[in-house]
Design a protein around this motif. Structure first.
Motif, short mmCIF file in Angstrom:
data_model
loop_
_atom_site.label_atom_id
_atom_site.label_comp_id
_atom_site.label_asym_id
_atom_site.label_seq_id
_atom_site.Cartn_x
_atom_site.Cartn_y
_atom_site.Cartn_z
N PRO A 5 1.24 -1.04 -0.05
CA PRO A 5 0.60 -0.08 -0.10
C PRO A 5 1.02 1.39 -0.01
N ILE A 6 0.10 1.64 -0.67
CA ILE A 6 0.84 3.20 -0.50
C ILE A 6 0.70 4.41 0.85
N LEU A 7 1.43 4.78 1.19
CA LEU A 7 1.84 4.95 2.76
C LEU A 7 1.43 6.93 2.61
N TYR A 8 0.69 7.81 2.76
CA TYR A 8 0.90 8.88 3.99
C TYR A 8 0.94 9.44 4.45
N THR A 9 1.86 11.11 4.51
CA THR A 9 2.32 11.68 6.12
C THR A 9 0.73 12.24 6.38
N GLN A 10 0.83 12.53 7.12
CA GLN A 10 -0.41 13.46 8.49
C GLN A 10 -0.37 14.60 7.02
N ARG A 11 0.14 14.96 7.04
CA ARG A 11 0.62 16.78 6.14
C ARG A 11 0.04 16.50 4.85
N LYS A 12 0.10 14.95 4.52
CA LYS A 12 -0.41 14.63 2.77
C LYS A 12 -1.57 14.47 3.23
N ALA A 35 -5.43 4.20 10.99
CA ALA A 35 -3.60 4.77 11.14
C ALA A 35 -2.69 3.45 11.13
N ILE A 36 -1.35 3.69 10.07
CA ILE A 36 -0.73 2.80 10.68
C ILE A 36 0.27 3.47 11.56
N SER A 43 11.37 2.61 19.62
CA SER A 43 11.66 4.15 19.19
C SER A 43 10.23 4.28 20.72
N SER A 44 10.49 5.84 20.31
CA SER A 44 9.69 6.12 21.30
C SER A 44 8.43 6.65 21.09
N ARG A 45 9.05 7.23 19.80
CA ARG A 45 7.77 8.20 18.75
C ARG A 45 7.37 8.00 18.18
N PRO A 46 5.88 7.72 17.57
CA PRO A 46 5.32 7.23 16.78
C PRO A 46 5.20 7.72 15.08
#
Length: 82
Positions: A5-12, A35-36, A43-46
């Motif tokens: 699958p194509i994944l998009y950032t939150q901004r996009k 969301a994924i 990592s502590s940051r998602p």
């Protein structure tokens, strides 16, 4: 072979939906937009990404059918009493 699958950032995703990034975050937190998290388990940051399919499902669920406006009554449609 299965395509990835194509994944998009939150901004996009916000750009695609025409909303602010904070609104996309709110939609994810409320469960309206799936969301994924692609971050490493250590990592502590998602690292959140959205699939095209989840965005399309969201759009499909939120799409409303707009009825055509009823034609306005003209003077000839109004009965004459005088």
């Amino acid at each position: 072979m299965k395509s990835h699958p194509i994944l998009y950032t939150q901004r996009k995703t916000a750009e695609m939906l025409g909303v602010d990034e904070k609104h996309v975050r709110h939609l994810r937190q409320s469960g309206d937009l799936v969301a994924i998290d692609v971050s490493l388990r250590t990592s502590s940051r998602p690292l959140i990404r959205y699939t095209r399919e989840s965005i399309q499902r969201f759009i499909d669920r939120r799409t409303i059918n707009v009825e055509k406006p009823k034609p306005k009554k003209t003077r000839k449609d109004i009965p004459q009493y005088f």
